[in-house]
Structures are given as structure tokens and as C-alpha cells.
Design a protein around this motif. Structure first.
Motif, PDB file in Angstrom:
ATOM      1  N   GLU A 244       0.829  -1.205   0.000  1.00 38.77           N
ATOM      2  CA  GLU A 244       0.000   0.000   0.000  1.00 38.77           C
ATOM      3  C   GLU A 244       0.863   1.254   0.000  1.00 38.77           C
ATOM      4  OE1 GLU A 244      -3.229   2.448  -0.144  1.00 38.77           O
ATOM      5  OE2 GLU A 244      -3.110   0.283  -0.490  1.00 38.77           O
ATOM      6  N   GLY A 245       1.960   1.210   0.771  1.00 30.28           N
ATOM      7  CA  GLY A 245       2.874   2.361   0.812  1.00 30.28           C
ATOM      8  C   GLY A 245       3.509   2.614  -0.546  1.00 30.28           C
ATOM      9  N   LYS A 249       3.117   5.950  -3.019  1.00 32.08           N
ATOM     10  CA  LYS A 249       4.280   6.670  -3.542  1.00 32.08           C
ATOM     11  C   LYS A 249       4.199   6.782  -5.062  1.00 32.08           C
ATOM     12  CE  LYS A 249       9.314   6.797  -3.247  1.00 32.08           C
ATOM     13  NZ  LYS A 249      10.529   6.137  -2.683  1.00 32.08           N
ATOM     14  N   ALA A 250       3.757   5.691  -5.715  1.00 34.64           N
ATOM     15  CA  ALA A 250       3.619   5.705  -7.175  1.00 34.64           C
ATOM     16  C   ALA A 250       2.557   6.704  -7.605  1.00 34.64           C
ATOM     17  CB  ALA A 250       3.261   4.305  -7.671  1.00 34.64           C
ATOM     18  N   LEU A 251       1.461   6.808  -6.852  1.00 35.14           N
ATOM     19  CA  LEU A 251       0.401   7.768  -7.167  1.00 35.14           C
ATOM     20  C   LEU A 251       0.895   9.203  -7.041  1.00 35.14           C
ATOM     21  CD1 LEU A 251      -2.636   6.031  -5.416  1.00 35.14           C
ATOM     22  CD2 LEU A 251      -2.364   6.408  -7.879  1.00 35.14           C
ATOM     23  N   GLU A 252       1.697   9.463  -6.028  1.00 28.75           N
ATOM     24  CA  GLU A 252       2.255  10.820  -5.861  1.00 28.75           C
ATOM     25  C   GLU A 252       3.163  11.171  -7.036  1.00 28.75           C
ATOM     26  OE1 GLU A 252       4.188  11.060  -2.106  1.00 28.75           O
ATOM     27  OE2 GLU A 252       2.393  10.506  -0.958  1.00 28.75           O
ATOM     28  N   ALA A 254       3.056   9.853 -10.042  1.00 30.61           N
ATOM     29  CA  ALA A 254       2.226   9.990 -11.237  1.00 30.61           C
ATOM     30  C   ALA A 254       1.537  11.343 -11.262  1.00 30.61           C
ATOM     31  CB  ALA A 254       1.195   8.867 -11.277  1.00 30.61           C
ATOM     32  N   ARG A 255       1.092  11.810 -10.111  1.00 29.60           N
ATOM     33  CA  ARG A 255       0.406  13.099 -10.024  1.00 29.60           C
ATOM     34  C   ARG A 255       1.345  14.233 -10.464  1.00 29.60           C
ATOM     35  NH1 ARG A 255      -1.008  12.490  -5.314  1.00 29.60           N
ATOM     36  NH2 ARG A 255      -3.118  11.695  -5.654  1.00 29.60           N
ATOM     37  N   GLU A 256       2.606  14.161 -10.008  1.00 29.69           N
ATOM     38  CA  GLU A 256       3.582  15.195 -10.373  1.00 29.69           C
ATOM     39  C   GLU A 256       3.911  15.121 -11.875  1.00 29.69           C
ATOM     40  OE1 GLU A 256       7.024  14.991  -7.941  1.00 29.69           O
ATOM     41  OE2 GLU A 256       5.927  15.249  -6.050  1.00 29.69           O
ATOM     42  N   MET A 257       4.084  13.895 -12.374  1.00 31.53           N
ATOM     43  CA  MET A 257       4.403  13.731 -13.797  1.00 31.53           C
ATOM     44  C   MET A 257       3.249  14.208 -14.670  1.00 31.53           C
ATOM     45  SD  MET A 257       6.227   9.959 -13.646  1.00 31.53           S
ATOM     46  CE  MET A 257       6.743   9.913 -15.360  1.00 31.53           C
ATOM     47  N   LYS A 258       2.036  13.926 -14.235  1.00 26.58           N
ATOM     48  CA  LYS A 258       0.858  14.339 -14.998  1.00 26.58           C
ATOM     49  C   LYS A 258       0.739  15.862 -15.024  1.00 26.58           C
ATOM     50  CE  LYS A 258      -4.111  13.382 -15.322  1.00 26.58           C
ATOM     51  NZ  LYS A 258      -5.257  12.696 -14.647  1.00 26.58           N
ATOM     52  N   SER A 259       1.037  16.496 -13.891  1.00 28.26           N
ATOM     53  CA  SER A 259       0.959  17.965 -13.836  1.00 28.26           C
ATOM     54  C   SER A 259       2.036  18.604 -14.704  1.00 28.26           C
ATOM     55  CB  SER A 259       1.105  18.437 -12.388  1.00 28.26           C
ATOM     56  OG  SER A 259       2.398  18.150 -11.884  1.00 28.26           O
ATOM     57  N   ASP A 260       3.109  17.865 -14.979  1.00 31.03           N
ATOM     58  CA  ASP A 260       4.176  18.374 -15.848  1.00 31.03           C
ATOM     59  C   ASP A 260       3.885  18.097 -17.320  1.00 31.03           C
ATOM     60  OD1 ASP A 260       5.605  19.309 -13.715  1.00 31.03           O
ATOM     61  OD2 ASP A 260       6.911  17.555 -13.548  1.00 31.03           O
ATOM     62  N   ALA A 268       2.638   5.561 -16.939  1.00 32.59           N
ATOM     63  CA  ALA A 268       2.319   4.172 -16.614  1.00 32.59           C
ATOM     64  C   ALA A 268       3.569   3.296 -16.669  1.00 32.59           C
ATOM     65  CB  ALA A 268       1.257   3.648 -17.574  1.00 32.59           C
ATOM     66  N   LYS A 269       4.447   3.555 -17.617  1.00 30.81           N
ATOM     67  CA  LYS A 269       5.657   2.768 -17.775  1.00 30.81           C
ATOM     68  C   LYS A 269       6.550   2.858 -16.540  1.00 30.81           C
ATOM     69  CE  LYS A 269       9.849   2.432 -20.587  1.00 30.81           C
ATOM     70  NZ  LYS A 269      10.588   2.977 -21.769  1.00 30.81           N
ATOM     71  N   TYR A 270       6.684   4.069 -15.981  1.00 35.17           N
ATOM     72  CA  TYR A 270       7.625   4.267 -14.874  1.00 35.17           C
ATOM     73  C   TYR A 270       6.996   4.072 -13.489  1.00 35.17           C
ATOM     74  CZ  TYR A 270      11.038   5.915 -18.237  1.00 35.17           C
ATOM     75  OH  TYR A 270      11.924   5.971 -19.287  1.00 35.17           O
ATOM     76  N   THR A 271       5.684   4.197 -13.401  1.00 35.26           N
ATOM     77  CA  THR A 271       5.045   4.022 -12.088  1.00 35.26           C
ATOM     78  C   THR A 271       4.405   2.656 -11.918  1.00 35.26           C
ATOM     79  OG1 THR A 271       2.918   4.918 -12.834  1.00 35.26           O
ATOM     80  CG2 THR A 271       4.548   6.492 -11.963  1.00 35.26           C
ATOM     81  N   LYS A 272       4.257   1.912 -13.035  1.00 37.36           N
ATOM     82  CA  LYS A 272       3.600   0.599 -13.024  1.00 37.36           C
ATOM     83  C   LYS A 272       2.124   0.686 -12.676  1.00 37.36           C
ATOM     84  CE  LYS A 272       7.704  -1.032 -13.748  1.00 37.36           C
ATOM     85  NZ  LYS A 272       8.119  -1.359 -15.126  1.00 37.36           N
ATOM     86  N   LEU A 273       1.560   1.917 -12.782  1.00 41.44           N
ATOM     87  CA  LEU A 273       0.129   2.094 -12.562  1.00 41.44           C
ATOM     88  C   LEU A 273      -0.616   1.918 -13.886  1.00 41.44           C
ATOM     89  CD1 LEU A 273       0.217   5.289 -10.306  1.00 41.44           C
ATOM     90  CD2 LEU A 273      -0.262   2.950  -9.539  1.00 41.44           C
ATOM     91  N   SER A 274      -1.897   1.609 -13.796  1.00 46.75           N
ATOM     92  CA  SER A 274      -2.702   1.475 -15.005  1.00 46.75           C
ATOM     93  C   SER A 274      -3.096   2.867 -15.528  1.00 46.75           C
ATOM     94  CB  SER A 274      -3.969   0.656 -14.726  1.00 46.75           C
ATOM     95  OG  SER A 274      -4.837   1.384 -13.862  1.00 46.75           O
ATOM     96  N   ILE A 275      -3.403   2.927 -16.803  1.00 49.53           N
ATOM     97  CA  ILE A 275      -3.852   4.183 -17.400  1.00 49.53           C
ATOM     98  C   ILE A 275      -5.086   4.682 -16.700  1.00 49.53           C
ATOM     99  CG2 ILE A 275      -4.716   5.276 -19.501  1.00 49.53           C
ATOM    100  CD1 ILE A 275      -1.793   4.658 -19.716  1.00 49.53           C
ATOM    101  N   ASP A 276      -5.999   3.769 -16.361  1.00 45.58           N
ATOM    102  CA  ASP A 276      -7.256   4.160 -15.678  1.00 45.58           C
ATOM    103  C   ASP A 276      -6.954   4.805 -14.325  1.00 45.58           C
ATOM    104  OD1 ASP A 276      -8.830   3.316 -17.749  1.00 45.58           O
ATOM    105  OD2 ASP A 276      -9.210   1.311 -16.875  1.00 45.58           O
ATOM    106  N   ASP A 277      -6.002   4.240 -13.567  1.00 51.96           N
ATOM    107  CA  ASP A 277      -5.653   4.808 -12.263  1.00 51.96           C
ATOM    108  C   ASP A 277      -5.069   6.208 -12.423  1.00 51.96           C
ATOM    109  OD1 ASP A 277      -6.530   2.697 -10.737  1.00 51.96           O
ATOM    110  OD2 ASP A 277      -4.560   1.707 -10.606  1.00 51.96           O
ATOM    111  N   ILE A 278      -4.245   6.374 -13.456  1.00 49.77           N
ATOM    112  CA  ILE A 278      -3.609   7.673 -13.670  1.00 49.77           C
ATOM    113  C   ILE A 278      -4.635   8.718 -14.084  1.00 49.77           C
ATOM    114  CG2 ILE A 278      -1.896   8.911 -15.081  1.00 49.77           C
ATOM    115  CD1 ILE A 278      -0.402   6.193 -15.325  1.00 49.77           C
ATOM    116  N   LYS A 279      -5.622   8.321 -14.886  1.00 50.27           N
ATOM    117  CA  LYS A 279      -6.674   9.268 -15.302  1.00 50.27           C
ATOM    118  C   LYS A 279      -7.486   9.773 -14.107  1.00 50.27           C
ATOM    119  CE  LYS A 279      -7.430   7.541 -20.013  1.00 50.27           C
ATOM    120  NZ  LYS A 279      -8.397   6.853 -20.908  1.00 50.27           N
ATOM    121  N   LYS A 280      -7.636   8.950 -13.077  1.00 53.78           N
ATOM    122  CA  LYS A 280      -8.445   9.324 -11.914  1.00 53.78           C
ATOM    123  C   LYS A 280      -7.722  10.306 -10.979  1.00 53.78           C
ATOM    124  CE  LYS A 280     -10.795   4.832 -11.838  1.00 53.78           C
ATOM    125  NZ  LYS A 280     -10.947   3.558 -11.086  1.00 53.78           N
ATOM    126  N   ILE A 281      -6.439  10.495 -11.171  1.00 50.00           N
ATOM    127  CA  ILE A 281      -5.667  11.368 -10.284  1.00 50.00           C
ATOM    128  C   ILE A 281      -6.044  12.831 -10.502  1.00 50.00           C
ATOM    129  CG2 ILE A 281      -3.360  12.161  -9.653  1.00 50.00           C
ATOM    130  CD1 ILE A 281      -2.303   9.445 -10.474  1.00 50.00           C
TER     131      ILE A 281
END
Length: 281
Positions: A244-245, A249-252, A254-260, A268-281
């Protein structure tokens, strides 16, 4: 069929050290750093009403309480599952025994020393000290650490870390720790040293499987089953916490990368998160 039972279970530990004053006396003299010339000559068990309540007793043995010929008080505990709170709990138990000696109207000078001996059957105890098998805690003067006050003392022995020592260590220290670490259901022939010594030989007779009733053997097996279940649950919760930790950390990140303005596929490649998870941020 196994010849012996493991002395680290609650049933066997109590039979050896909670019912035989001569054996707990020998154990305490062997494992505690008592002042020179102040070895224990005799012990008697304390009755339950003189024993402080023990919070969080699950899978631990803290009911071997006794006093010696100097009226020093002793707590002997076998702990099968370790976490960081057990240090505070041991301190609480020792401090409770220290303060409960003083009846109303009595002088503080009448308080006697308290020793807590905690035998830990868990290699995860005190990870900051590596493979050291013994940790001792006393009241000391910060500038003069050689001034050791024995009013309240705690000794923790991590059994899985123990290795037979050289001749510089007291013989009984070695023998009791060999008894506690080497004897279990897999033991067909006990170490000749243990058999040759009066106290450890007596302890071996007590933990012979043939000395236990069928109901006691069931209770013994249930104890180890409960310990395994508790350890498995602790490990799972620990791993879940790490996972969970890592996700947070990956969500944080991703949030910074998305804002940039970085593309979702790259995030998704570097955080190992799904595209759907990243869109929800």
C-alpha cells in the motif's frame, strides 16, 4: 514418535520453570548478570494476587514470577512472537512489580530490585543489533555508565541468535540456552552435556513426550498452531502495508508527472500504474 517436546511452548515452559524452583533458580543465576557474591540461593513463587496484570498476553508466558532469598523479584517470560511493543510491555510489567511492593505508609527504601528475563523465540527481535543474542537494560548515569543501578533490570535473549559460546561464558549459561534452542520434537538424542548436568537432565525428563497426557499434547499442538497462524497474519499485514505504501508513492509520482504534462503511457511505464488509475488522479 518424537521423544521430547519443545520447552519453548507455554505448557512445557511452565512445567519446567513454573513448577520447579530449583530449575528457575538455576536459569536465573545462569542468564542474569547478578552482582558478584549475590547469587540466588533459594526462590519461591509469588501468588497470583501479587502479580501485576499483563496487557497483551497473547502467545506469551509471563506467569513465572518469584522472589529470592534477598527478596529480589523476578519475572521470567518466553515470547514466541515479537513486535516493538513488547519492549514497552516488559518494562511496564517490571515497573508494576517494582511499585506494587510498596504498601501504603512504607518507606521507598523498602523497595527491592526487580529483574525481567525475556526469552524471545523470534529472530526478528532487535533487528538494529544484527545477530547479537543478548540485550541488557539498566538504570545508569549518563556520564558514568559504569554506575549500574539494579533497581529495575531487563534482559532480553533472542534464542535463534544464540550459538554455543566459548569457555569464558558460564557453563550453565551455555547449557540452559542449549536446552532451550536445541531440544524439540526432532530431538532423538539429547546432547551428552545436557544429560550429564543435574539441572538440565531433570528438565529433559520433564519435557519427555511420554510425561504428558493426551489432552496436554493437544493443548501443546494447538499452541504452536496458534503461533503459526499469528505469525502468518503478521507477515501478511506487513507485506500488505508495504504494498500500500508503494502504491501511494507511485500515485504521488504519477500526479507530479501528470501535472508536468508527461504522456499517460510514459507515466504508466515508470510508475507501473494502469492508465485508468492515472486518469483518476
Amino acid at each position: 514418535m518424537p521423544k521430547y517436546l519443545d520447552p519453548k511452548a507455554d505448557l512445557t515452559f511452565k512445567k519446567v520453570f513454573g513448577e520447579h524452583p530449583n530449575l528457575v533458580l538455576s536459569l536465573l543465576n545462569a542468564l542474569l548478570p547478578l552482582p558478584e557474591g549475590m547469587e540466588i540461593k533459594s526462590v519461591s513463587y509469588l501468588s497470583p494476587e501479587n502479580i501485576p496484570e499483563n496487557p497483551g498476553k497473547k502467545y506469551s508466558i509471563v506467569d513465572v514470577f518469584c522472589v529470592d532469598n534477598y527478596n529480589r523479584h523476578f519475572i521470567v517470560e518466553m515470547q514466541s512472537i515479537w513486535n516493538t511493543e513488547f519492549f514497552q510491555r516488559t518494562l511496564f510489567n517490571a515497573a508494576s512489580m517494582y511499585t506494587k511492593q510498596l504498601n501504603k505508609g512504607k518507606a521507598f527504601g523498602e523497595l527491592n530490585d526487580v529483574y525481567a528475563l525475556c526469552l524471545v523465540n523470534d529472530e526478528t527481535a532487535f533487528p538494529e543489533y544484527g545477530t547479537e543474542y543478548i540485550q541488557e537494560y539498566y538504570l545508569t548515569n549518563k556520564k558514568h555508565t559504569d554506575e549500574r543501578h539494579t533497581d529495575l533490570s531487563m534482559v532480553f535473549i533472542v534464542l535463534p541468535n544464540f550459538k554455543p559460546q566459548n569457555r569464558a561464558v558460564k557453563k550453565m549459561h551455555n547449557l540452559w540456552l542449549k536446552f532451550l534452542t536445541e531440544i524439540d520434537e526432532q530431538t532423538d538424542d539429547a546432547d551428552p552435556e545436557l544429560l550429564a548436568n543435574k539441572e538440565t537432565s531433570e528438565a529433559l525428563e520433564i519435557v519427555r513426550r511420554s510425561a504428558f497426557t493426551e489432552s496436554e499434547l493437544l493443548a501443546y499442538d494447538l499452541y504452536w498452531l496458534n503461533v503459526s497462524t499469528e505469525k502468518s497474519s503478521f507477515i501478511k499485514n506487513f507485506k500488505d502495508g508495504i504494498a500500500e505504501g508503494a502504491k501511494q508513492k507511485a500515485l504521488e509520482m504519477a500526479r507530479e508527472m501528470k501535472s508536468d504534462g508527461i504522456q499517460l503511457e510514459t507515466i504508466a511505464k515508470y510508475t507501473k500504474l494502469s492508465i485508468d488509475d492515472i486518469k483518476k488522479i
